[in-house]
Scaffold this active site. Structure first.
Site, short mmCIF file in Angstrom:
data_model
loop_
_atom_site.label_atom_id
_atom_site.label_comp_id
_atom_site.label_asym_id
_atom_site.label_seq_id
_atom_site.Cartn_x
_atom_site.Cartn_y
_atom_site.Cartn_z
N HIS A 121 0.71 -1.23 0.00
CA HIS A 121 -0.09 0.11 -0.05
C HIS A 121 0.82 1.00 0.10
CE1 HIS A 121 -2.90 2.79 2.36
NE2 HIS A 121 -3.16 2.68 1.01
N CYS A 140 -0.43 0.25 9.74
CA CYS A 140 -0.66 1.77 9.32
C CYS A 140 -2.06 1.93 8.89
CB CYS A 140 0.37 2.18 8.09
SG CYS A 140 1.91 2.16 8.60
N HIS A 141 -2.57 1.02 7.87
CA HIS A 141 -3.65 1.30 7.11
C HIS A 141 -4.65 -0.05 7.20
CE1 HIS A 141 -1.00 4.34 5.62
NE2 HIS A 141 -2.20 4.96 6.09
N GLY A 142 -4.12 -1.10 7.93
CA GLY A 142 -4.92 -2.17 8.04
C GLY A 142 -5.03 -3.18 7.03
#
Lengths: 176, 690
Positions: A121, A140-142
């Site tokens: 990502h 960080c963003h799952g």
């Protein structure tokens, strides 16, 4: 002024101006080249990025280690039977980035998963042994990766990359 | 910049911007329509050359800062890594280092031009004073930049210059401590100098904007020194001045490229290739050539405070020039006496520069004092007096008249140009020579080296044999810290393959670690490893070698030199001779004599060497015939060993030499063609103006 007529009949004067302008352009481009090229990795950095060898013998089943190659963390996981089973049995059609487990490990070395531990990502480091898929979880963003390092859930678009590596023996690999 | 412009762009988008920010009108009125006197000569192109140099220095400087480490322990090494490893790092570093010299060279011509043609006189006083401020800022910037490589001259230059402020009564010591950020020049000093060296060029750029603004308000002066009266006296800046300036710039670039590609160390000091050592001062501290006249003034005055005051006054006095010289005639062309005194003054400055490079003893001190008096007398006595007693020749009625008259006097102009160029070249070359005292060492004989000259290349066989000599003999005591095994396979090097370099590396045991148990271990060398040092640290090296650590050899051929003397160093500029280091090294390796000549004794623990400064060298005779066997049948003699190992060490000091000279030739071919094209273009453009 004679702009129109000189365009119809190129004169020596025009040729001179064009030649000078062209030479200036060539000179400018040749000057810019080293000014930009200097930003690329220097010779010492490139030399330090040579292949590394890793001894796998101390890694017990279910354990993993992190080594660094070219400044990137490389996860080397000694997968359990269960993890291998899960990785091989999942339906490819259900994967965002379909790839069979066999394409992500070396034939005959199913228990060893070697991936670059950088989330596809935005470059954070996923945590091993976390998440819902027996693989990696990026805090960080799952994004969640499975036991083959494939993306299963979250914003990441692709599977964890597999670095170039080869088995020198059953317990030794060379990365790079 | 003179009044609102009536320029209107035709493009609607540009029109939209122009109504809100009249920037195109500003550019048009300042650099396109701006009327420039039609009789300007080529001395006036130095303004454009200086703008180009400032831009180039900022550009290369910003890039170098991307790779440089401002730390006392790492700075020297980081500069070497820039030159060796960064893509085109050698080019950028040479451009920046030689660029500083070129910048000062151009600014001195620019200043002397202003002096000769009276460009500081009413209404251009502020323009001139801004110029002096730029010059002062340049000196500060140049000084701090010279400190950054953290070599011996950097360190001791910083020490000497900052100590100037200790002459201030009462507060001197406190000021110096403040400047240093410590009790001596050290890491804090280096850090702040780096910060300020990055800042000041932008301050200079700001003052340059004011300088150009003031110029465009008052208008340019010109060789006749009469103001333009009618339209016939001027031509539009673009294309006339633009193209002429660009021709001047391209000629200047040829001169600049000579240094970048062929003589990068001609203007530098060999001592600056020795890492800073707070315990040893070089035998002769010499500033860069562009400070030498002021350095000579400083040393001429026997009193510390008075010397410092005199040195700064020599620069500050320029600010008062518009009022010291009150003559109404601007140009020295029409001032027969002022013209002669101007040239005398130029010679005084050159001689002061030469004296600044010589050791302060004997006749040099007396000459320095006389010339210092002459320097100040020019400003304080000659110019004020001339304004009162001199009868100027009649001025031309207008610039147009001057142009008509000049077409007859071409030959005289050419002659004066030539003379000025010779003098300028002399100033340049003369002041570059640094005072390397011989201190009783014989002058090494000049050898023939395959790597000298514009087409120089390393002799591969010699490099390989030299490596063998280093490995079997020198490496017992001397390290080679900046060379990695991978370098052996680099293009322009000894010509080994990657596999050969890897095999060579594998013969070495390299200390690595700590491993997972926290222990250091030894492993076979890889190509990325550097040649291991023979001793774990400097103290161990010193202890094993009679109290003095054998120096690292990586940069030895550039860190040693000997005095060439006048006029030899002037010829060196043209013949590209810069092999003092190799000549010296080769000579020292062969200069050992078992018995010192009659009447000479050397101290216990030292050996007599014909070429070593002072003759007493700590290193015992390292090479003897038959010591190393070469596979290629080269003779096993000391002469051959010395030649080969010196060639090898030249390569370790300058691994990019072949690339540098090859690219240099391409650049030269291009620049000469380009300058010719610019010349003919300039003639075409000006054809209508004459």
């Amino acid at each position: 002024m004679t702009t129109a007529s000189s365009a119809d009949h190129p004169t020596r004067r025009d040729f001179l101006f064009v030649a000078t302008g062209a030479a200036a352009a060539v000179g400018a481009a040749a000057t810019v080249w080293p000014l930009v090229a200097q930003m690329n990795p220097d010779a010492a950095t490139i030399a330090a990025g040579a292949p590394i060898q890793v001894d796998l013998a101390p890694i017990a089943e279910g354990q993993d280690i992190k080594v660094f190659w070219r400044g990137k963390p490389i996860y080397i996981s000694h997968r359990t039977k269960k993890q291998i089973q899960e990785a091989q049995s999942v339906a490819l059609s259900s994967l965002p980035d379909p790839q069979p487990d066999s394409a992500r490990v070396k034939a005959g070395h199913d228990q060893w998963l070697v991936v670059i531990g950088i989330c596809t990502h935005l470059g954070c480091i996923p945590i091993a042994h976390e998440g819902n898929y027996d693989g990696f979880f990026c805090p960080c963003h799952g994004s969640q990766y499975d036991s083959s390092g494939r993306i299963r859930q979250g914003p990441a678009p692709a599977n964890l990359a597999v670095p170039p590596y080869a088995f020198l023996s059953d317990t030794k690999i060379q990365i790079g | 910049m003179s009044g609102p412009s009536d320029f209107q762009p035709s493009n609607p988008a540009l029109k939209w911007i122009e109504r809100r920010l009249p920037i195109f009108g500003l550019i048009h009125s300042s650099f396109v329509a701006y009327p420039t006197p039609r009789n300007l000569n080529y001395w006036w192109t130095f303004g454009a050359i200086l703008s180009m140099m400032l831009a180039l220095q900022i550009l290369t400087g910003v890039i170098l800062a991307m790779h440089y480490t401002p730390h006392a322990d790492l700075a020297f090494k980081s500069v070497e890594l820039i030159v060796r490893d960064v893509n085109y790092g050698w080019l950028l570093r040479n451009m920046h280092a030689c660029g500083a010299s070129m910048f000062f060279f151009a600014v001195y011509i620019h200043m002397f031009r202003g002096l000769y043609y009276g460009s500081y006189k009413e209404p251009r006083e502020v323009l001139w004073i801004l110029g002096v401020i730029i010059y002062l800022l340049m000196m500060a910037t140049g000084f701090m930049g010279y400190v950054l490589p953290w070599g011996q001259m950097s360190f001791w230059g910083a020490t000497v210059i900052t100590n100037l402020f200790s002459a201030v009564p009462y507060f001197g010591e406190s000021i110096v401590t403040l400047l240093w950020g410590g009790y001596s020049v050290g890491n804090p000093t280096l850090n702040r100098f780096f910060s300020l060296h990055y800042l000041l060029p932008f301050v200079i750029a700001g003052v340059v904007v004011l300088h150009v603004w003031a110029l465009h308000v008052a208008g340019q002066n010109n060789p006749a020194g009469v103001e333009p009266k009618t339209e016939k006296d001027t031509v539009p800046f673009t294309p006339h001045a633009t193209i002429k300036d660009m021709f001047g710039v391209s000629c200047f670039l040829i001169f600049f490229a000579w240094f970048i590609f062929y003589m990068p160390n001609y203007l530098g000091d060999a001592d600056n290739y020795i890492p800073a050592n707070p315990g040893v001062t070089p035998a002769h501290i010499v500033p860069e050539w562009y400070y030498l006249p002021f350095y000579a003034i400083l040393r001429s005055i026997p009193n510390k405070l008075a010397g410092v005051v005199a040195m700064f006054s020599a620069i500050i006095i320029l600010c008062f020039l518009p009022w010291l010289d009150s003559a109404r005639t601007r140009s020295s062309k029409y001032r027969p006496l002022a013209k002669q005194f101007f040239w005398i003054f130029v010679v005084v400055c050159i001689l002061l520069g030469y004296l600044g490079s010589q050791p302060p003893e004997g006749i040099y001190v007396i000459a320095g004092r006389i010339l210092t008096v002459c320097y100040f007398a020019y400003f304080l006595i000659v110019l004020p007096l001339l304004a009162r007693i001199e009868t100027p020749r009649p001025l031309p009625n207008s610039i147009a008249d001057d142009v008509l008259a000049k077409s007859k006097g071409r030959a005289a102009t050419a002659a004066s140009m030539l003379l000025a160029l010779v003098v300028a070249g002399g100033l340049f070359a003369g002041s570059t020579q640094n005072a390397k005292a011989e201190e009783g060492g014989d002058t090494p004989p000049a050898q023939s080296w395959s790597f000298s000259g514009p087409f120089g290349k390393y002799d591969r066989g010699s490099l390989q044999r030299g490596l063998k000599v280093y490995k079997e003999v020198c490496s017992a005591c001397h390290s080679l810290n900046y060379i990695a095994f991978r370098n052996l396979a680099d293009p322009g090097g000894p010509g080994y393959s990657e596999a050969q370099a890897a095999a060579f590396a594998a013969e070495y045991k390299i200390k690595d670690g700590p491993n997972d148990q926290g222990e250091m271990f030894e492993r076979p060398g890889r190509t990325a490893d550097y040649f291991p040092a023979p001793f774990p640290n400097e103290q161990a090296a010193a202890a094993a070698n009679g109290g003095k650590a054998p120096p690292d050899l990586s940069l030895m051929t550039k860190a040693r030199s000997y005095k060439r003397g006048f006029p030899q160093f002037v010829f060196d500029f043209f013949t590209q001779y810069q092999e003092q280091g190799p000549d010296y090294l080769d000579a020292v390796l062969q200069g050992f004599e078992d018995k010192p000549p009659a009447g000479v004794t050397v101290p216990e623990g030292t050996y007599y060497n014909k070429y070593f400064p002072g003759h007493a060298i700590k290193m015992p005779k390292p090479l003897s015939d038959g010591q190393v066997t070469f596979d290629d049948g080269a003779p096993a003699t000391v002469k051959q060993y010395a030649h080969d190992v010196t060639t090898f060490l030249m390569w370790t000091a300058e691994p990019r030499l072949e690339e540098r000279k090859r690219i240099g030739m391409q650049v030269f071919v291009f620049l000469i063609i380009f300058a010719l094209l610019m010349y003919f273009t300039k003639r075409k453009v000006w054809a209508g103006a004459h």
